[in-house]
Design a protein around this motif. Structure first.
Motif, mmCIF file in Angstrom:
data_model
loop_
_atom_site.group_PDB
_atom_site.id
_atom_site.type_symbol
_atom_site.label_atom_id
_atom_site.label_comp_id
_atom_site.label_asym_id
_atom_site.label_seq_id
_atom_site.Cartn_x
_atom_site.Cartn_y
_atom_site.Cartn_z
ATOM 1 N N ILE A 96 -8.968 -3.703 -26.916
ATOM 2 C CA ILE A 96 -8.376 -2.413 -26.542
ATOM 3 C C ILE A 96 -8.823 -1.940 -25.165
ATOM 4 N N VAL A 97 -10.107 -2.106 -24.818
ATOM 5 C CA VAL A 97 -10.609 -1.520 -23.573
ATOM 6 C C VAL A 97 -10.574 -2.519 -22.421
ATOM 7 N N ASP A 101 -12.191 2.025 -18.381
ATOM 8 C CA ASP A 101 -11.837 2.827 -19.549
ATOM 9 C C ASP A 101 -13.045 3.584 -20.096
ATOM 10 N N HIS A 102 -12.737 4.569 -20.916
ATOM 11 C CA HIS A 102 -13.759 5.416 -21.527
ATOM 12 C C HIS A 102 -13.569 5.390 -23.044
ATOM 13 N N VAL A 103 -14.691 5.329 -23.773
ATOM 14 C CA VAL A 103 -14.689 5.290 -25.234
ATOM 15 C C VAL A 103 -15.478 6.483 -25.759
ATOM 16 N N ILE A 104 -15.022 7.063 -26.871
ATOM 17 C CA ILE A 104 -15.791 8.075 -27.592
ATOM 18 C C ILE A 104 -16.171 7.474 -28.938
ATOM 19 N N CYS A 105 -17.454 7.598 -29.292
ATOM 20 C CA CYS A 105 -17.953 6.969 -30.508
ATOM 21 C C CYS A 105 -18.857 7.936 -31.262
ATOM 22 N N THR A 106 -18.784 7.922 -32.576
ATOM 23 C CA THR A 106 -19.708 8.727 -33.364
ATOM 24 C C THR A 106 -21.140 8.273 -33.116
ATOM 25 N N GLU A 115 -25.152 -0.206 -29.294
ATOM 26 C CA GLU A 115 -25.681 -0.955 -28.150
ATOM 27 C C GLU A 115 -24.575 -1.670 -27.387
ATOM 28 N N PHE A 116 -23.630 -2.250 -28.129
ATOM 29 C CA PHE A 116 -22.515 -2.942 -27.477
ATOM 30 C C PHE A 116 -21.703 -1.982 -26.616
ATOM 31 N N LEU A 117 -21.405 -0.798 -27.177
ATOM 32 C CA LEU A 117 -20.597 0.178 -26.448
ATOM 33 C C LEU A 117 -21.387 0.868 -25.344
ATOM 34 N N GLY A 118 -22.606 1.272 -25.651
ATOM 35 C CA GLY A 118 -23.354 2.117 -24.735
ATOM 36 C C GLY A 118 -24.130 1.375 -23.673
ATOM 37 N N VAL A 119 -24.440 0.098 -23.915
ATOM 38 C CA VAL A 119 -25.259 -0.668 -22.973
ATOM 39 C C VAL A 119 -24.499 -1.881 -22.433
ATOM 40 N N TYR A 120 -24.081 -2.751 -23.335
ATOM 41 C CA TYR A 120 -23.501 -4.028 -22.904
ATOM 42 C C TYR A 120 -22.226 -3.842 -22.084
ATOM 43 N N PHE A 124 -19.293 -4.104 -17.507
ATOM 44 C CA PHE A 124 -17.871 -4.379 -17.300
ATOM 45 C C PHE A 124 -17.114 -3.114 -16.900
ATOM 46 N N GLY A 125 -17.853 -2.048 -16.615
ATOM 47 C CA GLY A 125 -17.230 -0.815 -16.145
ATOM 48 C C GLY A 125 -16.589 0.018 -17.233
ATOM 49 N N VAL A 126 -17.063 -0.139 -18.477
ATOM 50 C CA VAL A 126 -16.566 0.670 -19.596
ATOM 51 C C VAL A 126 -17.657 1.666 -19.978
ATOM 52 N N GLU A 127 -17.336 2.943 -20.014
ATOM 53 C CA GLU A 127 -18.299 3.979 -20.354
ATOM 54 C C GLU A 127 -18.029 4.523 -21.755
#
Length: 402
Positions: A96-97, A101-106, A115-120, A124-127
């Motif tokens: 998807i990303v 792009d920007h992601v919102i996560c609980t 960790e995958f979303l917030g660090v890794y 790749f320029g995804v926040e």
């Protein structure tokens, strides 16, 4: 009848299989590739390797059988199985990303997912913005012009917080974003997020779906619109496939999933209700309890509950770990979803300050009466010799903030 009413039939019934001599269990296709009589057949099959059997990295009959069953249970159009839950989660997210792009996560999502979303993905320029997912206003405030994904896990698997699935889906659709929901806790027996508009559902097959603590796996389920790109790109290119041997074992476990979940629900609630009456328990986190702050929401988006929950305590981690050591019917371990009951004791923190202890319990297939008596005997034992257990060191805790 609805798919919900047909759960037992879906997992139990197959048409007579003439091709395999009437075999009741699907055969394990232990082969890496499939051959063809002519080049014309070979070339035609290669035009769509997700529907035809060419090479087992793309499609295997044993794995495909399991995928079709899981898609049916989740009321999706297609499913793909992976080697682990994280392989499924990371592939779903990456489908998807893209850069920028920007992601919102609980903020209470599974640790490796955070960790995958917030660090890794940062390289790749995804926040990613992590929010207290219990409030829709938090999701709304976090929206940016480049928000492309809302990632949900409902309930979460340490504090058992819910998100309002339908409202989050409505928000995502209003901004042109997709939604992914980790449904491992509820399983398709108790929650069907795709029917509420979620784009992709992910599961750790390792947990309830397999049900016997002998398999690792994950699955992504959705419509052809979102699954077809994932199958041709992330699934084929990342290579985190499920083996036919694992698929065969998982299929065997899947046959009893509705029966197991019925037992887990009843046993989990009985033990949770018992713990609400114990003086060493400050709060029980189980959405099936009427005093859970989101119980009414749970009733609107779930049809039942599983047997993983936690309780908060003012007692020290040292004392509670000593209590855990004395339990006969619980093993100390990090996972859940099998036949065995499990316990995990951690420091509970908020804003980097210790505010108590958090005990996560998984209630397996044992008799809940035996489990309750076991808890009572272990607690009597530890209160009679409070000095024991002080040799244990307190490791990193679990934060109430996720």
């Amino acid at each position: 009848m609805s798919a919900k009413e047909n759960l037992y039939s879906i997992v139990s019934h197959d048409a007579h299989d003439d091709r395999h001599h009437g075999a009741i269990s699907v055969p394990i296709y232990q082969t890496s590739l499939f051959s063809f009589d002519t080049y014309e057949e070979f070339n035609l099959a290669r035009l769509d390797e997700q529907e035809n059997f060419v090479y087992s990295r793309g499609n295997n009959p044993t794995v495909r059988y399991l995928e079709d069953k899981l898609a049916q249970l989740e009321q999706g159009e297609r499913a793909k199985c992976f080697a682990s839950g994280m392989a499924a989660i990371s592939s779903a997210i990456m489908s998807i990303v893209k850069q920028g792009d920007h992601v919102i996560c609980t903020h209470q999502a599974y640790g490796p997912t955070r960790e995958f979303l917030g660090v890794y993905l940062q390289k790749f320029g995804v926040e990613t913005t992590f929010v207290d997912g219990s409030s829709l206003e938090n999701w709304k405030r976090a929206v940016r012009p480049n928000t492309k994904l809302l990632y949900l896990e409902s309930p979460t698997s340490m504090m058992f917080q819910l998100q309002d699935i339908r409202s989050c889906v409505e928000l995502a659709q209003s901004i042109g974003a997709e939604t992914i929901l980790d449904n491992s806790w509820a399983t398709p027996c108790h929650q069907n997020p795709l029917t509420m508009g979620v784009s992709l559902v992910v599961h750790s097959i390792t947990k309830y779906i397999s049900g016997h603590s002998d398999c690792l796996g994950g699955v992504v389920v959705g419509s052809h619109r979102v699954m077809d790109p994932l199958m041709s790109k992330e699934y084929m290119l990342f290579g985190g496939i499920m083996t036919p041997q694992t698929a065969g074992l998982v299929t065997r476990g899947l046959r009893t999933l509705p029966m197991r979940m019925q037992r887990h629900e009843a046993s989990g609630l009985k033990v949770a209700e018992y713990l609400t009456r114990q003086h060493y328990v400050r709060k029980v986190n189980h959405p099936g309890l009427t005093n859970h702050p989101q119980h009414e929401l749970a009733c609107t988006q779930m049809s039942g509950y599983s047997s993983l929950f936690s309780f908060e305590s003012d007692e020290s981690v040292v004392k509670l770990r000593s209590w855990a050591d004395r339990l006969h019917f619980f093993r100390i371990g990090a996972s859940w979803g099998g036949f065995e009951s499990l316990i995990n004791v951690n420091v509970l923190t908020s804003n980097d300050q210790q505010i108590g202890s958090l005990v996560r319990l998984y209630i397996g297939s044992e008799d809940p009466g035996d489990i309750i008596r076991d808890m009572e005997e272990a607690w009597r034992s530890i209160t009679q010799s409070p000095s024991e257990g002080e040799i244990y060191e307190q490791n990193a805790g679990i934060s109430q903030d996720g």
